[in-house]
Design a protein around this motif. Structure first.
Motif, PDB file in Angstrom:
ATOM      1  N   UNK A 739       0.805  -1.219   0.000  1.00 15.52           N
ATOM      2  CA  UNK A 739       0.000   0.000   0.000  1.00 15.52           C
ATOM      3  C   UNK A 739       0.835   1.264   0.000  1.00 15.52           C
ATOM      4  N   UNK A 740       2.166   1.143   0.018  1.00 15.78           N
ATOM      5  CA  UNK A 740       3.020   2.325  -0.066  1.00 15.78           C
ATOM      6  C   UNK A 740       3.078   2.816  -1.515  1.00 15.78           C
ATOM      7  N   UNK A 741       3.359   4.097  -1.650  1.00 17.19           N
ATOM      8  CA  UNK A 741       3.457   4.700  -2.976  1.00 17.19           C
ATOM      9  C   UNK A 741       4.908   5.025  -3.298  1.00 17.19           C
ATOM     10  N   UNK A 742       5.260   4.830  -4.560  1.00 21.58           N
ATOM     11  CA  UNK A 742       6.599   5.209  -4.995  1.00 21.58           C
ATOM     12  C   UNK A 742       6.755   6.724  -4.908  1.00 21.58           C
ATOM     13  N   UNK A 751       2.922  -1.922  -5.294  1.00 17.61           N
ATOM     14  CA  UNK A 751       2.475  -3.203  -5.850  1.00 17.61           C
ATOM     15  C   UNK A 751       2.122  -3.088  -7.335  1.00 17.61           C
ATOM     16  N   UNK A 752       1.918  -1.850  -7.822  1.00 17.55           N
ATOM     17  CA  UNK A 752       1.679  -1.685  -9.252  1.00 17.55           C
ATOM     18  C   UNK A 752       2.933  -1.976 -10.053  1.00 17.55           C
ATOM     19  N   UNK A 753       4.084  -1.770  -9.419  1.00 15.12           N
ATOM     20  CA  UNK A 753       5.331  -1.981 -10.150  1.00 15.12           C
ATOM     21  C   UNK A 753       6.006  -3.300  -9.791  1.00 15.12           C
ATOM     22  N   UNK A 754       5.814  -3.775  -8.535  1.00 14.15           N
ATOM     23  CA  UNK A 754       6.575  -4.942  -8.081  1.00 14.15           C
ATOM     24  C   UNK A 754       5.670  -6.005  -7.462  1.00 14.15           C
ATOM     25  N   UNK A 755       6.121  -7.226  -7.564  1.00 15.07           N
ATOM     26  CA  UNK A 755       5.584  -8.327  -6.764  1.00 15.07           C
ATOM     27  C   UNK A 755       6.337  -8.309  -5.429  1.00 15.07           C
ATOM     28  N   UNK A 756       5.615  -8.443  -4.325  1.00 17.17           N
ATOM     29  CA  UNK A 756       6.232  -8.251  -3.003  1.00 17.17           C
ATOM     30  C   UNK A 756       6.089  -9.524  -2.170  1.00 17.17           C
ATOM     31  N   UNK A 757       7.222  -9.979  -1.653  1.00 15.01           N
ATOM     32  CA  UNK A 757       7.254 -11.136  -0.751  1.00 15.01           C
ATOM     33  C   UNK A 757       8.025 -10.714   0.495  1.00 15.01           C
ATOM     34  N   UNK A 758       7.557 -11.130   1.661  1.00 18.31           N
ATOM     35  CA  UNK A 758       8.236 -10.801   2.913  1.00 18.31           C
ATOM     36  C   UNK A 758       8.976 -12.032   3.440  1.00 18.31           C
ATOM     37  N   UNK A 759      10.065 -11.786   4.158  1.00 25.31           N
ATOM     38  CA  UNK A 759      10.835 -12.882   4.759  1.00 25.31           C
ATOM     39  C   UNK A 759      11.507 -12.383   6.032  1.00 25.31           C
TER      40      UNK A 759
END
Length: 1023
Positions: A739-742, A751-759
């Motif tokens: 939900x953050x904006x560039x 998320x419009x630009x990247x696929x996001x995975x947390x670890x």
């Protein structure tokens, strides 16, 4: 800290007590040289008589064998001539010179300790005309009695007079060559010196007493003097010497079968093991002491152990639990023991400060400080002043903090309380560093190092590195930081329980952070020197180490070779935990405050014991013990083994005065300096507050936040379509990066630009992959658990048709999938609300997959028994659509909620706890927890969040989808349909499918607000 509460038996004190009731038995006549042995019960008095003439010296001694006798001699006219108790075990004398002829009465009184019936032996030492030496013996006993009466007032002037009295008595016993009398005077003097916070003087008296006790063959006295020697060594900073002396004392008491003294020494062992950061040993010894005290039936001794247990929890960052245990101790110690209550107050205040309730914490600390000031206890004053200094620092009032730390250090030094002085001087140095005085700070750090040991010394080394960095001595700073980490790593090896390891490592972040700062300073001076990559490797070394070890130990089969007794102990404890937790969490249970408090206390103890039992099991299992501690990934291994051309690691470090981020691709490492930790944390909390609550109807997209610019500068030049693996510490673990904006002014979501995975760390992903390499894929498709039955008045219990998702759409759409800390609209009169859209969710997901590959379990069958069945390990995907239960106080009790009643409406256990989850044996590519706050838990610096997501990874899940807040029931059903359509119809990987679903939701008019979709995150393996 003052180790001993002012309970007389703990101090080895001489106490006066109310007279027990005399039992109906005839008094035996005594004669010189007579010996008698007897059992004596609690509150019982054994009477003896002796005929004396004026001027006759009458002397007896009791060999106490657990009886703790209080001898009393009464003259013919009823006047009490002797009423003085010198010790609980061993030799107990009583002597008078008869003032007149007549029949004298000797009473052997026993208040009793616990439920035992102890024995004693009485010996009549002398009945003879008094000599000048006899007159001196009686005078010395009277002097000691008066001195002890003065000491027990705890008034500083009286305590000083008491010391003078016993010093005169000591000289007198030496003149008489009475070694027993000399030992007793030394015993009293070391107690009085401790009361006056003269720990060095107390240690000297204890050592002299130890020699005398050994010489006269007083086994109990020698063991007690050894214990006292150990406690004073600990207070003076010699932790190893302390533990050695206490261990020898414990061995002597065990050999003699003295249960009560074993409790006392175990309690002290627990306290001083904490100074050496051996929290596992401290907890083990504390609960051994509790068990022995209960076996003895000695409630006072059981209560005396509580501060040790409370302090372990505070040291491990479990502040709520520590507060509760301290409150119990203060309440049970009672108003008659202001020292115990003050000790509880100061530590409760400290915990409240760390929890953020600063005003309440300050009141509690100042309440304790007033007591210690009135008593003249410098060591405790030092502790309270140190706590106040930390409070002022948190408020940004560094000048006031400096003053408090200076006072704390001075009073600790005056008391020669080395541990407290070391802590105060270290904090004083940190404050001076914040005030821009690095030279002064360095002097304080050097002074602190002289009197500090263990983990405090590692933090001092880290602080010295920061000061050296401020003085532009980069080489010196690096040497100190590396030494700090070496010391931390050596301490780390002492912990064998994952929760204890996690808590032990939390303070180590200071040491790792100092080296990160040094390396980044070197990077700024020499950008091509490889320092940024080294800093990233240190960041990785600091993260989620115990989780990696837990994964590898689980793969080794931690229970494969466990004994039947060990497994039975675990099962018994687990059943007890489940029973208590179910009673506490069940909506049908009465919520009486006293009952809730009692259940919490019982659960605290049970979960502690379970943790220790599992640690013992791992120690005893050769397969798990043989698993080597894994080395964190190097940058080269991250690039080679973890990343691919479309994947970039984005790892953050939060620190002061700068935070850092690293962007790692297969062929490059780029480092960025960011704002301070405090700045980022403030922005993160504001962002969370703005996004986690249900917005007004039809609310559109949120605008950019301060947090966007603080965090996302490093990603501006990464190509669109790249996968970001986000490794973030602290509060950032609860931020929905989607939900953050560039920060490029185009109002584009990340998320419009990247696929996001947390670890939790790159090393955790590597560990999951290494385990995955050795197992085949599960045979079956997807298991879905949804729409359980929570209440006995649910229409399904009555046999009526189940309500559909549309029966009450207006009210149901307001539901969230949580049952802890629910908003008012969710509580429904204290009931666990049905989640009607979870059935719709299950139906839609099941319709997307081949029928033969789906297990859909709803209604009463969505039960704990079916969730924990071994067949669940046959499914590649597991979906839970139900309420989440969050317990940050005791993460092991967090869980998911399944059917709480059977078909006849009878209550049953339906809580799947974190401790249950970790014991599941799964082979799942994906676990989805479509409930509330399932990605949350207790955050531990360096380990991440201890919660359900971690539990499912330990159980064998390759990746987990979970929620960061209380999610909306209807919106979640909508998003899950889109998510599974992406996986099962479009055949997208889970991370890509989640991104697609969230972008669709964000683009819709109804669900566009991030509250509805951004709360779900994917963690773990992405391939």
């Amino acid at each position: 800290m003052r180790i001993t509460p002012s309970l007389a038996w703990v101090l080895g004190a001489l106490v006066f007590v109310s007279r027990p009731q005399v039992t109906a038995q005839s008094a035996e006549r005594l004669a010189e040289g007579m010996t008698r042995e007897a059992e004596i019960k609690a509150r019982e008095v054994h009477p003896y008589e002796v005929e004396l003439t004026a001027g006759v010296y009458f002397s007896v001694s009791f060999d106490q064998r657990g009886a703790d006798l209080k001898p009393r001699i009464v003259g013919p006219d009823g006047t009490t001539l002797y009423d003085y108790d010198t010790s609980q075990w061993g030799w107990e004398p009583a002597a008078i010179i008869a003032p007149a002829a007549g029949l004298y009465r000797l009473e052997a009184r026993c208040d009793g300790i616990g439920n035992l019936t102890p024995r004693y032996q009485l010996h009549v030492d002398a009945i003879r005309p008094a000599t000048p030496d006899d007159e001196e013996r009686v005078r010395l006993a009277r002097t000691q009695s008066e001195g002890w009466t003065a000491y027990l007032t705890r008034n500083p002037d009286n305590v000083k007079r008491a010391q003078t009295s016993f010093e005169h008595a000591l000289d007198g016993w030496r003149s008489l060559h009475d070694r027993r009398g000399e030992a007793h005077a030394l015993r009293a003097l070391r107690s009085i010196s401790n009361e006056r916070t003269d720990y060095a003087g107390s240690l000297e008296y204890a050592r002299r007493e130890l020699e005398v006790r050994h010489e006269i063959g007083d086994d109990y006295g020698e063991a007690e003097a050894l214990a006292w020697t150990g406690r004073e060594l600990g207070l003076l900073g010699d932790v190893d010497g302390s533990l050695d002396a206490l261990g020898r004392s414990l061995a002597m008491h065990r050999a003699a079968g003295r249960i009560g003294p074993q409790v006392d020494v175990l309690r002290m062992l627990s306290q001083f093991e904490q100074l050496g950061r051996d929290f596992g040993g401290a907890l083990e010894h504390a609960y051994e002491a509790v068990a022995l005290a209960r076996r003895l039936g000695d409630a006072d001794r059981e209560v005396s152990v509580l501060p040790s247990i409370a302090q372990v929890h505070l040291n491990l960052g479990e502040f709520e639990t520590g507060i509760d245990v301290y409150r119990t101790f203060g309440d049970r110690a009672g108003p008659s023991d202001p020292g115990a209550r003050a000790g509880s107050a100061q530590n409760i205040g400290w915990a409240l400060v760390l929890l953020g309730d600063e005003d309440a914490g300050e009141r509690s600390i100042r309440e304790a400080l007033a007591v210690w000031t009135a008593r003249g206890w410098l060591s405790e004053q030092s502790v309270c002043l140190r706590y106040l200094g930390v409070l002022y620092s948190r408020r940004g009032d560094f000048e006031r903090a400096r003053d408090a730390f200076e006072q704390s250090a001075a009073r600790a030094a005056q008391a020669r309380f080395a541990a407290a002085e070391g802590y105060a001087r270290r904090l004083l140095g940190e404050t001076l560093l914040r005030l821009g005085r690095p030279e002064d700070a360095q002097r304080e750090f050097s002074a602190a190092a002289v009197v500090s040991t263990g983990s405090n010394r590692s933090v001092i080394l880290a602080d010295q590195a920061k000061a050296a960095l401020a003085l532009h001595d980069i080489d010196g700073a690096r040497g100190k930081a590396e030494s700090a980490i070496q010391l931390i790593e050596s301490i780390r090896g002492r912990a064998d329980a994952s929760s204890i390891t996690s808590g032990l490592l939390a303070p180590s972040q200071i040491a790792y952070g100092s080296l990160v700062s040094v390396l980044m300073a070197q990077h700024a001076a020499d950008p091509n020197g490889g320092h940024a990559a080294q800093a990233l490797e240190i960041s990785e070394r600091s993260r989620a180490r115990s989780l990696v070890e837990l994964l590898l130990q689980g793969a080794a089969g931690s229970r494969t070779n466990a004994s039947a007794a060990a497994l039975d102990e675990l099962r018994t404890l687990q059943r007890s935990i489940r029973t208590k937790a179910q009673t506490l969490d069940s909506p049908q249970s009465p919520k009486d405050p006293a009952l809730v408090a009692s259940l919490k206390q019982q659960l605290d103890e049970l979960t502690d014991r379970y943790t220790l039992a599992e640690a013992r099991l791992r120690r005893e299992n050769p397969a798990a013990a043989s698993v080597a501690a894994p080395e964190p990934l190097s940058v080269a291994r991250i690039q080679r083994d973890m990343l691919d051309p479309d994947t970039v690691l984005l790892e953050y470090w939060l620190g002061e005065p700068n935070s850092y981020a690293w962007v790692v691709s297969q062929d490059s490492v780029t480092a960025y300096a960011l704002a301070s930790r405090s700045t980022i944390e403030t922005a993160a909390r504001e962002f969370q507050q703005s996004i986690r609550t249900r917005p007004p109807a039809r609310k559109g997209k949120a605008g950019e936040t301060t947090l966007d610019g603080l965090l996302l500068g490093p990603v501006e030049h990464i190509a669109a379509g790249t996968r970001l693996i986000v490794v973030a510490p602290g509060v950032l673990q609860q931020v929905p990066f989607a939900a953050l904006h560039l920060p490029d002014g185009r109002h584009e979501l990340l998320i419009d630009r990247f696929e996001i995975v947390h670890a939790p760390s790159a090393s955790v992903v590597a560990a999951v992959r290494s385990l995955d390499a050795g197992r085949s894929s599960a045979r079956r498709g997807i298991a879905i658990f949804a729409d359980p039955v929570f209440e006995p008045d649910d229409p399904r219990v009555q046999g009526r048709a189940a309500a559909t998702a549309g029966d009450d759409r207006a009210s149901a759409s307001l539901l969230t999938r949580a049952i802890h800390s629910m908003p008012a609209e969710d509580q429904r009169g204290g009931k666990v609300s049905r989640l009607p859209f979870t059935r719709q969710e299950a139906d839609r997901i099941a319709a997307l997959a081949p029928r033969e590959s789906v297990l859909k379990v709803t209604d009463f069958d969505a039960s704990l028994d079916n969730v924990t069945a071994s067949s669940l390990g046959d499914y590649r995907m597991i979906h839970f659509a139900t309420h989440g239960l969050l317990n940050t106080r005791t993460p092991q009790l967090s869980g998911l909620v399944f059917s709480l009643v059977d078909r006849r409406g009878r209550a049953k256990d339906g809580f799947l706890r974190l401790s249950d989850v970790e014991r599941l044996r799964l082979n799942a590519d994906l676990v989805v927890m479509s409930g509330c706050e399932t990605a949350l838990g207790r955050s531990v610096d360096g380990e991440g969040i201890i919660g359900l997501s971690r539990g499912f990874v330990v159980a064998g899940a390759r990746r987990v989808v979970a929620s960061l807040w209380k999610v909306d029931d209807l919106a979640t059903a909508e998003m899950m349909q889109r998510f599974y359509t992406g996986m099962l119809v479009r055949h997208l990987p889970p991370a890509a499918a989640l991104r697609s679903a969230q972008r669709q939701m964000a683009a819709s008019a109804r669900w566009g607000a991030p509250y509805y979709w951004a709360g779900f995150v994917i963690q773990g393996e992405w391939r």
